[in-house]
Design a protein around this motif. Structure first.
Motif, PDB file in Angstrom:
ATOM      1  N   VAL A 107       6.428  13.040  -7.104  1.00  0.00           N
ATOM      2  CA  VAL A 107       7.807  13.202  -7.924  1.00  0.00           C
ATOM      3  C   VAL A 107       8.161  14.668  -7.632  1.00  0.00           C
ATOM      4  O   VAL A 107       9.556  14.548  -7.103  1.00  0.00           O
ATOM      5  N   ALA A 108       7.552  15.777  -7.507  1.00  0.00           N
ATOM      6  CA  ALA A 108       7.759  16.911  -7.401  1.00  0.00           C
ATOM      7  C   ALA A 108       8.563  16.966  -5.728  1.00  0.00           C
ATOM      8  O   ALA A 108       9.618  17.629  -5.775  1.00  0.00           O
ATOM      9  N   ALA A 109       7.759  16.412  -5.055  1.00  0.00           N
ATOM     10  CA  ALA A 109       8.454  16.613  -3.670  1.00  0.00           C
ATOM     11  C   ALA A 109       9.853  15.888  -3.364  1.00  0.00           C
ATOM     12  O   ALA A 109      10.680  16.407  -2.922  1.00  0.00           O
ATOM     13  N   GLY A 110       9.902  14.645  -4.242  1.00  0.00           N
ATOM     14  CA  GLY A 110      10.983  14.004  -4.158  1.00  0.00           C
ATOM     15  C   GLY A 110      12.253  14.829  -4.962  1.00  0.00           C
ATOM     16  O   GLY A 110      13.298  14.731  -4.473  1.00  0.00           O
ATOM     17  N   LEU A 111      11.836  15.430  -6.006  1.00  0.00           N
ATOM     18  CA  LEU A 111      12.962  16.057  -6.787  1.00  0.00           C
ATOM     19  C   LEU A 111      13.345  17.147  -6.028  1.00  0.00           C
ATOM     20  O   LEU A 111      14.607  17.672  -5.792  1.00  0.00           O
ATOM     21  N   ALA A 112      12.356  17.905  -5.270  1.00  0.00           N
ATOM     22  CA  ALA A 112      12.882  18.975  -4.180  1.00  0.00           C
ATOM     23  C   ALA A 112      13.722  18.225  -3.233  1.00  0.00           C
ATOM     24  O   ALA A 112      14.746  19.072  -2.908  1.00  0.00           O
ATOM     25  N   ALA A 113      13.348  17.239  -2.693  1.00  0.00           N
ATOM     26  CA  ALA A 113      14.217  16.576  -1.401  1.00  0.00           C
ATOM     27  C   ALA A 113      15.886  16.449  -1.867  1.00  0.00           C
ATOM     28  O   ALA A 113      16.657  16.401  -1.318  1.00  0.00           O
ATOM     29  N   VAL A 124      12.828  11.041   0.780  1.00  0.00           N
ATOM     30  CA  VAL A 124      11.430  11.084  -0.002  1.00  0.00           C
ATOM     31  C   VAL A 124      10.484  10.198   0.739  1.00  0.00           C
ATOM     32  O   VAL A 124      10.708   9.140   1.210  1.00  0.00           O
ATOM     33  N   GLU A 125       9.358  10.877   0.745  1.00  0.00           N
ATOM     34  CA  GLU A 125       8.193  10.242   1.249  1.00  0.00           C
ATOM     35  C   GLU A 125       7.403   9.227   0.203  1.00  0.00           C
ATOM     36  O   GLU A 125       7.276   9.878  -0.889  1.00  0.00           O
ATOM     37  N   THR A 126       7.468   8.170   0.501  1.00  0.00           N
ATOM     38  CA  THR A 126       6.789   7.010  -0.654  1.00  0.00           C
ATOM     39  C   THR A 126       5.286   7.052  -0.675  1.00  0.00           C
ATOM     40  O   THR A 126       4.868   6.603  -1.756  1.00  0.00           O
ATOM     41  N   HIS A 127       4.557   7.363   0.170  1.00  0.00           N
ATOM     42  CA  HIS A 127       3.127   7.563   0.184  1.00  0.00           C
ATOM     43  C   HIS A 127       2.400   6.091  -0.338  1.00  0.00           C
ATOM     44  O   HIS A 127       1.660   6.201  -1.120  1.00  0.00           O
ATOM     45  N   MET A 128       3.061   5.125   0.350  1.00  0.00           N
ATOM     46  CA  MET A 128       2.575   3.909  -0.074  1.00  0.00           C
ATOM     47  C   MET A 128       2.602   3.414  -1.449  1.00  0.00           C
ATOM     48  O   MET A 128       1.662   2.622  -2.251  1.00  0.00           O
ATOM     49  N   ASP A 129       3.691   4.144  -2.197  1.00  0.00           N
ATOM     50  CA  ASP A 129       3.694   3.903  -3.677  1.00  0.00           C
ATOM     51  C   ASP A 129       5.213   3.282  -3.936  1.00  0.00           C
ATOM     52  O   ASP A 129       6.110   3.874  -3.925  1.00  0.00           O
ATOM     53  N   HIS A 130       4.841   1.988  -4.562  1.00  0.00           N
ATOM     54  CA  HIS A 130       6.137   1.300  -5.006  1.00  0.00           C
ATOM     55  C   HIS A 130       7.031   1.990  -5.871  1.00  0.00           C
ATOM     56  O   HIS A 130       8.295   2.024  -5.961  1.00  0.00           O
ATOM     57  N   ILE A 164       7.437   5.173  -6.517  1.00  0.00           N
ATOM     58  CA  ILE A 164       8.142   6.245  -5.878  1.00  0.00           C
ATOM     59  C   ILE A 164       9.307   5.653  -5.081  1.00  0.00           C
ATOM     60  O   ILE A 164      10.372   6.446  -5.173  1.00  0.00           O
ATOM     61  N   ALA A 165       9.135   5.076  -4.258  1.00  0.00           N
ATOM     62  CA  ALA A 165      10.299   4.224  -3.670  1.00  0.00           C
ATOM     63  C   ALA A 165      11.439   3.820  -4.503  1.00  0.00           C
ATOM     64  O   ALA A 165      12.721   4.154  -4.275  1.00  0.00           O
ATOM     65  N   MET A 166      11.073   3.202  -5.528  1.00  0.00           N
ATOM     66  CA  MET A 166      12.141   2.496  -6.466  1.00  0.00           C
ATOM     67  C   MET A 166      12.916   3.751  -7.206  1.00  0.00           C
ATOM     68  O   MET A 166      14.229   3.667  -7.489  1.00  0.00           O
TER      69      MET A 166
END
Ligand code: S3P
Length: 436
Positions: free
Chosen positions: A354-360, A386-392, A394-396
């Motif tokens: 999540v932190a990486a996604g917010l940064a992106a 955003v990298e999802t890391h095999m995590d549904h 995070i993607a959604m």
């Protein structure tokens, strides 16, 4: 996939069946002699893997229509030793609960999963199961999958105070307790989702739940019951409803109704938090269906304000923090989410993801210990990948974010969305979401 800001979201939708209840419905079907009928089953990859494992353990599991399934089970004590290793794909719930189902039966089984599941801690389930007499024959480093277990000839009942706030651990112990003589007890300091307890009662087991401390519970289960087939109607998953809910709240002018959402109080932390933030959410047609509270939720584009989310609320919204972080990015003023250590052991390290996604997305935020603070300073530029890391989730979550950011947001992999919400993109497009 890329999400772009567009027109307001409008319409009425029904999200798929609850994942937690879907897994449990199949497992209870396996543990019951006779025919269990299930309607509204989530037909996502995680649950389909659980259905396959139920077959490997002796059940006849059949789809009879869309979301309609029947299970002819073998009963408590009747599991068949599986010929092949049991593959749970991406699902921690499927794997840990089934370790409990199998754990007090005198059979050998090998548990395995995908690269994400192979990274997740399994000792939290195995430690209490060893108290029943289970032997761990082999495990990968750090108690990771693949793991082979041998169940005891005669299990003994257990009293277990769980060191983690985890419905999966609690459920593994209760499901193992089904095949031990006498009373098995679980004590949890923080109450977690209680679908296993409710389903035990629904299938005729003797279970009592009493308060324990300020936020906890004690559950006592009488072992070796003869479970009676009972129909299960699966309500819509609040953890999936979270995505259109937050999308409607952050996109100005939106007006979205999500029907039949389960409102079990141990699952409604996101709802409570969004209301505190000022989200315009109306509860319509509140009703009880199959023993669970259910309602239609009408969500409108809202002016959100940052809030402080207490740690004791975490179990009731544990899967919703990624999408709450998205809502917080669009709020005015900081949102502090406390006590998020469990997020580090989900389908990915969700705190880091999540932190990486917010940064992106160019959103100011900090992590302090186990707390995530999203600044809420009006800056939500977007424009990142955003990298999802095999995590549904995070993607959604970050696809939802892109519906509100100035620049589009891209997620690198949408494949894992199929584990929990196969038609997510279709449903969101139906509301007007621009995904391409
Ligand atoms: C679940 C419990 C939670 C949750 C998961 C489903 C369940 O996990 O994150 O998606 O169905 O019992 P933990 O028990 O690890 O908190």
């Amino acid at each position: 996939m890329t999400a772009r800001r567009g027109a307001a979201l409008t319409g009425t939708v029904q999200v798929p069946g609850d994942k937690s209840i879907s897994h449990r419905a199949l497992m209870f079907g396996l543990l019951t002699v006779g025919e269990t009928t299930i309607t509204g089953l989530l037909e996502g990859e995680d649950v389909i893997n659980t259905a396959k494992v139920c077959r490997a353990l002796g059940a006849r599991v059949e789809q009879t229509g869309p979301g309609a399934w029947t299970v002819h089970g073998v009963g408590v004590g009747g599991l068949v030793e599986p010929a092949e290793s049991l593959d749970f794909g991406n699902s921690g719930t499927g794997c840990r609960l089934m370790m409990g189902v199998v754990g007090a039966h005198p059979i050998r089984a090998t548990f395995d999963g995908d690269a994400s599941l192979r990274k997740r801690p399994m000792r939290r389930a195995l430690d209490p199961l060893e108290l029943f007499g289970l032997t761990v024959v082999s495990q990968a480093e750090g108690g990771r999958l693949p793991i082979t277990t041998q169940g005891p000839k005669d299990a003994v009942p257990v009293v277990y105070e769980s060191p983690v706030a985890s419905a999966q651990v609690k459920s593994a112990v209760l499901l193992a307790g089904l095949n031990a003589p006498g009373v098995t007890t679980v004590i949890e300091k923080e109450a977690t989702r209680d679908h296993t307890e409710r389903m035990l009662t629904h299938f005729g087991a003797e279970v009592t739940v009493t308060p324990h401390g300020e936020h906890g519970r004690r559950i006592d289960l009488v072992g070796q019951p003869e479970l009676k087939p009972a129909p299960v109607i699966v309500p819509a998953d609040p953890s999936s409803a979270a995505f259109p809910m937050v999308a409607a709240a952050i996109v100005p002018g939106s007006d979205v109704t999500i029907t039949g959402v389960m409102m079990n109080p141990l699952r409604t932390g996101l709802f409570t938090t969004l209301v505190e933030m000022g989200a315009e959410i109306e509860i319509l047609n509140a009703r009880v269906e199959s023993g669970e509270d259910v309602a239609d939720l009408r969500v409108r584009g809202s002016k959100l304000t940052g809030v402080d989310v207490p740690a004791h609320r975490a179990p009731s919204m544990i899967d919703e923090y990624p999408v709450l972080a998205v809502a917080a990015a669009f709020a005015e003023g900081p949102t502090r989410m406390r006590g998020l250590h469990e997020l580090r052991v989900k389908e990915s390290d969700r705190l880091a993801a999540v932190a990486a996604g917010l940064a992106a997305a160019g959103v100011d935020h900090t992590i302090e210990g186990d707390d995530l603070i999203v600044a809420g300073n009006g800056k939500v530029p977007g424009g990142g990948t955003v990298e999802t890391h095999m995590d549904h989730r995070i993607a959604m979550s970050f696809l939802v974010m892109g519906l509100g950011t100035t620049q589009p947001m891209t997620v690198d992999d949408t494949a894992f969305i199929a584990t929990s919400f196969p038609d997510f993109t279709g449903l969101m497009r139906g509301l007007g979401a621009d995904f391409s």
